[in-house]
Design an enzyme around this catalytic site. Sequence first.
Site, PDB file in Angstrom:
ATOM      1  N   SER A 199      69.937  84.372  63.628  1.00  0.00           N
ATOM      2  CA  SER A 199      68.700  84.771  64.289  1.00  0.00           C
ATOM      3  C   SER A 199      68.761  84.406  65.755  1.00  0.00           C
ATOM      4  CB  SER A 199      67.502  84.083  63.621  1.00  0.00           C
ATOM      5  OG  SER A 199      66.276  84.556  64.143  1.00  0.00           O
ATOM      6  N   ASP A 200      68.253  85.296  66.587  1.00  0.00           N
ATOM      7  CA  ASP A 200      68.193  85.002  68.016  1.00  0.00           C
ATOM      8  C   ASP A 200      67.002  85.709  68.625  1.00  0.00           C
ATOM      9  OD1 ASP A 200      68.965  84.857  70.994  1.00  0.00           O
ATOM     10  OD2 ASP A 200      70.544  83.703  70.005  1.00  0.00           O
ATOM     11  N   GLN A 201      66.438  85.102  69.642  1.00  0.00           N
ATOM     12  CA  GLN A 201      65.204  85.605  70.237  1.00  0.00           C
ATOM     13  C   GLN A 201      65.393  85.946  71.706  1.00  0.00           C
ATOM     14  OE1 GLN A 201      61.745  82.904  71.146  1.00  0.00           O
ATOM     15  NE2 GLN A 201      60.933  83.901  69.330  1.00  0.00           N
ATOM     16  N   LYS A 230      76.078  85.573  65.723  1.00  0.00           N
ATOM     17  CA  LYS A 230      75.959  84.202  65.203  1.00  0.00           C
ATOM     18  C   LYS A 230      76.398  84.136  63.737  1.00  0.00           C
ATOM     19  CE  LYS A 230      72.357  82.247  68.158  1.00  0.00           C
ATOM     20  NZ  LYS A 230      70.976  81.680  68.201  1.00  0.00           N
ATOM     21  N   GLY A 236      65.840  88.935  66.687  1.00  0.00           N
ATOM     22  CA  GLY A 236      66.852  89.593  65.874  1.00  0.00           C
ATOM     23  C   GLY A 236      67.170  88.743  64.658  1.00  0.00           C
TER      24      GLY A 236
END
Length: 198
Positions: free
Chosen positions: A70-72, A54, A108
């Site tokens: 950010s990623d979940q 991203k 992340g």
Amino acid sequence: MTQTPLLLASSSPYRRELLERLGLPFTTASPDIDETPQPDESAEALALRLAGSKAQALATQYPGHWIIGSDQVACLPDGTLLHKPGNHEQAVHQLQQSSGHAVLFLTGLTLLDADSGRTQHHCEPFSVRFRDLETREIEAYLRREQPYDCAGSFKMEGLGITLFSGLKGRDPNSLVGLPLIALTDMLRHWGRNPLLAP
């Protein structure tokens, strides 16, 4: 001294609201990436890769910025990944799967200097134990909050807290999608202390 501008690589209103808490000026932009898991990719590796992707996706469009990605990823005890449900039926299924279990959320986080390419990466774990949920409770919850764009089918910042019997982790903000403690550490490491910002 002029501060390097911050860019949040996300269209999520939840992440935007979280970042606003640090009191630092920033802009947002939506990255276009493929979020498909790779074969045999662990949940932690997936969260880190997506966060990095991203940030990287916007680097050429936003020179001179520090970009926050950010990623979940959420996973059941057996390793099954829980994605954004997208609709009511899938959300019911996810909450039935989670009922009575501890679900691990891995968020992340990447901070990327678009000009130099230097990066910091972090993965923040947070565990949520779901109560034993009755079907009528699941239906009532989903009708009220409609969390179909949220991994795990709940909104931590809303009524979702009523679904849990316990939480375990250092930063509950990570459940919403942006681990602010880790991000503060990253910014401080590069000389930007939110407490001392002009």
